[in-house]
Design an enzyme around this catalytic site. Structure first.
Site, PDB file in Angstrom:
ATOM      1  N   ILE A  52       0.768  -1.073  -0.086  1.00 57.08           N
ATOM      2  CA  ILE A  52       0.016   0.077   0.171  1.00 57.08           C
ATOM      3  C   ILE A  52       0.811   1.180  -0.028  1.00 57.08           C
ATOM      4  CG2 ILE A  52      -1.610   1.300   1.561  1.00 57.08           C
ATOM      5  CD1 ILE A  52      -2.880  -1.467   2.212  1.00 57.08           C
ATOM      6  N   TYR A 202      -1.624  -7.611  16.651  1.00 61.76           N
ATOM      7  CA  TYR A 202      -1.942  -6.661  15.528  1.00 61.76           C
ATOM      8  C   TYR A 202      -3.003  -5.860  15.578  1.00 61.76           C
ATOM      9  CZ  TYR A 202      -1.561  -4.948  10.483  1.00 61.76           C
ATOM     10  OH  TYR A 202      -1.626  -4.399   9.468  1.00 61.76           O
TER      11      TYR A 202
END
Length: 320
Positions: A52, A202
């Site tokens: 990304i 996460y």
């Protein structure tokens, strides 16, 4: 419980986070939002050599922006920089080597950047780290927390003065839909207690980023803060850390360019700044940061305590 075994989250993902969902949502995008030159504006992007981050850097470079790529691996960073320069024709692309898990070095980098550069219009916190087993960095912080939460906090905190004196300043943080299954855990920020599940750690870090964004937005109204979910994207992080999920969902995963679309929109468009600061976005729209009827809401007191803990911890690593 592993993240992708949470049924409510997984069902939401199948309808909203896939490549097909992006294609459907993109029919509502306003094309002229991104028909813009950002020449003369500077953008810092962490993790800009792949996935990304690289897709966002490429898109913004093509619009004339000056790009500061903050990357861990020098060879991969230089390779990505050469590709971005070649494809965009923009030579204002600079590489900075930094491991975001090394907390003191994050401070040192941000402080030296402020001295060297006169402006920074946009900070994009994109780099992500998902561990398969618990590891601490050399300073005693759990590595996921150090990279995903503490580094983001320090970069924002240190660079705020530079952002505030730059025109139209913005901070965008790339979070994850995984945070929808996590409540902020002020008493267990580094996952010291319980079994270590890398995907859930996460997700907790990503919830921390959402709360951080909300709180920084309240404290610094001159900067437009946003946090976003890119959808399920085919990136090296997902392939390495969630191989079963990656292989079973591969055909439905978004491309890095699709994942980066909302990052770029938040970074460059005038439309993005018409929405309030501190919001959570998906596919160029403000969306709720919690599932319906979710238990994941934290109180104002918990949010403030979290920011105090982060501030004290960050200061303990600040160079004097």
């Amino acid at each position: 419980m592993s993240l992708y075994r949470n049924s409510a989250w997984f069902l939401k993902g199948l309808t909203e986070f896939t490549k097909g969902a992006f294609v459907s949502e993109s029919k509502n995008f306003v094309e002229k939002d991104l028909e813009i030159s950002v020449a003369g504006r500077s953008f810092m992007i962490t993790g800009a050599n792949s996935g990304i981050g690289k897709a966002a850097a490429m898109a913004i470079a093509k619009k004339g922006g000056t790009i500061h790529m903050v990357c861990r691996n020098k060879d991969k960073a230089e390779e990505a920089r050469a590709e971005i320069v070649k494809d965009s024709g923009n030579k204002e692309i600079y590489v900075h080597i930094l491991d975001l898990s090394e907390t003191k070095k994050v401070w040192e980098f941000a402080e030296s950047f402020k001295k060297k550069y006169k402006t920074l219009n946009v900070l994009i916190n994109n780099a992500g780290c998902m561990m398969t087993k618990r590891e601490d960095n050399g300073e005693g912080l759990e590595k996921s927390f150090a990279s995903n939460s503490m580094a983001v906090y320090i970069l924002i905190k240190s660079l705020i003065p530079l952002l505030e004196k730059s025109p139209d300043p913005r901070v965008i943080t790339v979070s994850s839909g995984g945070m929808l299954v996590q409540k902020l855990r002020t008493g267990n920020l580094q996952s010291q207690r319980g079994r270590y599940d890398g995907t859930m750690v996460y997700a907790q870090n990503k919830r921390q980023q959402v709360v951080m964004t909300e709180q920084f937005a309240k404290a610094h109204p001159n900067i437009h803060f946003s946090v976003m979910h890119p959808g399920w994207v085919d990136t090296p992080t997902i392939a390495n850390a969630m191989p079963d999920f990656h292989s079973s969902m591969k055909e439905r995963l978004r491309t890095p360019e699709q994942g980066a679309d909302t990052v770029v929109w938040l970074a460059v468009s005038e439309a993005a700044c018409k929405s309030p600061s501190g919001q959570f976005y998906q596919d160029r729209r403000m969306v709720l940061a919690h599932l319906p009827l979710a238990w994941t809401h934290s109180s104002q007191l918990e949010d403030q305590k979290f920011m105090s803990v982060m501030d004290e911890l960050a200061k303990s690593f600040q160079p004097h």
